[in-house]
Design a protein around this motif. Structure first.
Motif, PDB file in Angstrom:
ATOM      1  N   SER A  10       0.826  -1.185   0.000  1.00  0.00           N
ATOM      2  CA  SER A  10       0.000   0.000   0.000  1.00  0.00           C
ATOM      3  C   SER A  10       0.881   1.265   0.000  1.00  0.00           C
ATOM      4  N   LEU A  11       1.984   1.209   0.731  1.00  0.00           N
ATOM      5  CA  LEU A  11       2.913   2.335   0.739  1.00  0.00           C
ATOM      6  C   LEU A  11       3.508   2.514  -0.652  1.00  0.00           C
ATOM      7  N   ALA A  12       3.884   1.424  -1.303  1.00  0.00           N
ATOM      8  CA  ALA A  12       4.472   1.487  -2.632  1.00  0.00           C
ATOM      9  C   ALA A  12       3.446   2.008  -3.615  1.00  0.00           C
ATOM     10  N   GLN A  13       2.194   1.573  -3.460  1.00  0.00           N
ATOM     11  CA  GLN A  13       1.140   2.040  -4.358  1.00  0.00           C
ATOM     12  C   GLN A  13       0.923   3.546  -4.163  1.00  0.00           C
ATOM     13  N   ALA A  14       0.923   3.988  -2.944  1.00  0.00           N
ATOM     14  CA  ALA A  14       0.726   5.416  -2.662  1.00  0.00           C
ATOM     15  C   ALA A  14       1.858   6.233  -3.279  1.00  0.00           C
ATOM     16  N   GLN A  15       3.077   5.696  -3.109  1.00  0.00           N
ATOM     17  CA  GLN A  15       4.234   6.401  -3.686  1.00  0.00           C
ATOM     18  C   GLN A  15       4.124   6.417  -5.209  1.00  0.00           C
ATOM     19  N   HIS A  16       3.726   5.301  -5.784  1.00  0.00           N
ATOM     20  CA  HIS A  16       3.598   5.203  -7.239  1.00  0.00           C
ATOM     21  C   HIS A  16       2.531   6.172  -7.720  1.00  0.00           C
ATOM     22  N   THR A  17       1.414   6.273  -7.011  1.00  0.00           N
ATOM     23  CA  THR A  17       0.326   7.170  -7.389  1.00  0.00           C
ATOM     24  C   THR A  17       0.818   8.626  -7.335  1.00  0.00           C
ATOM     25  N   LEU A  18       1.545   8.909  -6.292  1.00  0.00           N
ATOM     26  CA  LEU A  18       2.090  10.258  -6.143  1.00  0.00           C
ATOM     27  C   LEU A  18       3.041  10.577  -7.293  1.00  0.00           C
ATOM     28  N   GLN A  19       3.928   9.626  -7.606  1.00  0.00           N
ATOM     29  CA  GLN A  19       4.880   9.827  -8.709  1.00  0.00           C
ATOM     30  C   GLN A  19       4.139   9.984 -10.020  1.00  0.00           C
ATOM     31  N   LEU A  20       3.063   9.222 -10.214  1.00  0.00           N
ATOM     32  CA  LEU A  20       2.279   9.290 -11.443  1.00  0.00           C
ATOM     33  C   LEU A  20       1.613  10.654 -11.548  1.00  0.00           C
ATOM     34  N   GLN A  21       1.097  11.162 -10.417  1.00  0.00           N
ATOM     35  CA  GLN A  21       0.469  12.491 -10.423  1.00  0.00           C
ATOM     36  C   GLN A  21       1.504  13.575 -10.733  1.00  0.00           C
ATOM     37  N   GLN A  22       2.667  13.421 -10.149  1.00  0.00           N
ATOM     38  CA  GLN A  22       3.733  14.398 -10.420  1.00  0.00           C
ATOM     39  C   GLN A  22       4.135  14.359 -11.894  1.00  0.00           C
ATOM     40  N   ALA A  23       4.242  13.166 -12.439  1.00  0.00           N
ATOM     41  CA  ALA A  23       4.624  13.034 -13.850  1.00  0.00           C
ATOM     42  C   ALA A  23       3.563  13.648 -14.733  1.00  0.00           C
ATOM     43  N   LYS A  24       2.288  13.441 -14.404  1.00  0.00           N
ATOM     44  CA  LYS A  24       1.187  14.011 -15.190  1.00  0.00           C
ATOM     45  C   LYS A  24       1.236  15.538 -15.110  1.00  0.00           C
ATOM     46  N   ALA A  25       1.490  16.026 -13.889  1.00  0.00           N
ATOM     47  CA  ALA A  25       1.577  17.478 -13.720  1.00  0.00           C
ATOM     48  C   ALA A  25       2.723  18.041 -14.565  1.00  0.00           C
ATOM     49  N   GLN A  26       3.836  17.327 -14.579  1.00  0.00           N
ATOM     50  CA  GLN A  26       4.977  17.771 -15.387  1.00  0.00           C
ATOM     51  C   GLN A  26       4.622  17.743 -16.856  1.00  0.00           C
ATOM     52  N   ILE A  27       3.921  16.689 -17.280  1.00  0.00           N
ATOM     53  CA  ILE A  27       3.536  16.589 -18.694  1.00  0.00           C
ATOM     54  C   ILE A  27       2.576  17.711 -19.033  1.00  0.00           C
ATOM     55  N   ASN A  28       1.642  17.993 -18.109  1.00  0.00           N
ATOM     56  CA  ASN A  28       0.686  19.076 -18.352  1.00  0.00           C
ATOM     57  C   ASN A  28       1.408  20.420 -18.432  1.00  0.00           C
ATOM     58  N   ASN A  29       2.443  20.566 -17.634  1.00  0.00           N
ATOM     59  CA  ASN A  29       3.219  21.824 -17.638  1.00  0.00           C
ATOM     60  C   ASN A  29       4.144  21.920 -18.852  1.00  0.00           C
ATOM     61  N   MET A  30       4.392  20.837 -19.500  1.00  0.00           N
ATOM     62  CA  MET A  30       5.301  20.848 -20.647  1.00  0.00           C
ATOM     63  C   MET A  30       4.633  21.526 -21.836  1.00  0.00           C
ATOM     64  N   VAL A  31       5.506  22.075 -22.668  1.00  0.00           N
ATOM     65  CA  VAL A  31       5.039  22.799 -23.846  1.00  0.00           C
ATOM     66  C   VAL A  31       4.906  21.796 -24.990  1.00  0.00           C
ATOM     67  N   PRO A  32       3.884  21.955 -25.850  1.00  0.00           N
ATOM     68  CA  PRO A  32       3.759  21.040 -26.987  1.00  0.00           C
ATOM     69  C   PRO A  32       4.987  21.155 -27.891  1.00  0.00           C
ATOM     70  N   LYS A  33       5.312  20.080 -28.632  1.00  0.00           N
ATOM     71  CA  LYS A  33       6.526  19.985 -29.446  1.00  0.00           C
ATOM     72  C   LYS A  33       6.574  21.088 -30.490  1.00  0.00           C
ATOM     73  N   LYS A  34       5.448  21.340 -31.170  1.00  0.00           N
ATOM     74  CA  LYS A  34       5.407  22.361 -32.213  1.00  0.00           C
ATOM     75  C   LYS A  34       5.717  23.735 -31.615  1.00  0.00           C
ATOM     76  N   HIS A  35       5.076  23.997 -30.481  1.00  0.00           N
ATOM     77  CA  HIS A  35       5.307  25.279 -29.802  1.00  0.00           C
ATOM     78  C   HIS A  35       6.758  25.362 -29.311  1.00  0.00           C
ATOM     79  N   PHE A  36       7.270  24.220 -28.851  1.00  0.00           N
ATOM     80  CA  PHE A  36       8.658  24.158 -28.397  1.00  0.00           C
ATOM     81  C   PHE A  36       9.613  24.470 -29.542  1.00  0.00           C
ATOM     82  N   GLU A  37       9.336  23.915 -30.738  1.00  0.00           N
ATOM     83  CA  GLU A  37      10.180  24.183 -31.910  1.00  0.00           C
ATOM     84  C   GLU A  37      10.105  25.653 -32.298  1.00  0.00           C
ATOM     85  N   GLN A  38       8.905  26.235 -32.223  1.00  0.00           N
ATOM     86  CA  GLN A  38       8.750  27.659 -32.524  1.00  0.00           C
ATOM     87  C   GLN A  38       9.575  28.492 -31.536  1.00  0.00           C
TER      88      GLN A  38
END
Length: 172
Positions: A10-38
């Protein structure tokens, strides 16, 4: 052990969920590739412009530096010419002061000579007065002598006449 494993899971699952949320937040904060190239292209353009501007500023700075060096050289030459002119004027001033000192000495000598000449003239005037008085006395003496001569001549003439009268009478 099963409870411990469940807790660990359960601790590992909680940590994994937290890491997954952080990764999603990072992905959401990331700029799209086309915009990044611009953004990358814009960044490159801006870097290029910045480089050109830097080169232009460097060129202007070098030109200004050369102008400043030329201006400093010209000012140095003007300063050198002014210093030489000042030295020439100082030398002229020293020469003029020497000439003035010499003329002042000559004037003092001339003034001393003039004073001596005035004294000499006064002495000569005194002698002239004495000579004039002596001449006047001599003139008076001469007139007196002339008058005595005249008187003696008249007496001699009267004697001659008398002798002239006496001589023929005594001869006869």
């Amino acid at each position: 052990q099963l409870l411990e494993a469940k807790a660990s899971l359960s601790l590992a699952q909680a940590q994994h969920t937290l890491q997954l949320q952080q990764a999603k937040a990072q992905i959401n904060n990331m700029v799209p590739k086309k915009h990044f190239e611009q953004l990358q292209n814009t960044l490159r353009e801006e870097q290029c412009k910045s480089q050109q501007l830097q080169e232009s500023l460097q060129l202007q700075a070098e030109q200004r530096c050369r102008q400043l060096v030329r201006s400093q050289e010209e000012h140095q030459q003007l300063l050198q010419a002014a210093m030489e002119q000042v030295e020439g004027l100082e030398q002229s001033l020293r020469n003029a002061e020497a000439v003035l000192a010499e003329r002042a000495a000559q004037l003092r000598d001339a003034q001393a000579q003039l004073s001596r000449n005035k004294l000499l003239i006064e002495e000569l005037r005194g002698e002239n007065r004495r000579f004039a008085m002596a001449l006047q006395a001599a003139d008076l003496k001469q007139k007196s002598m002339e008058e005595k001569n005249q008187l003696l001549e008249e007496q001699a003439s009267a004697l001659k006449e008398l002798i002239g009268k006496i001589t023929p009478a005594s001869l006869s």
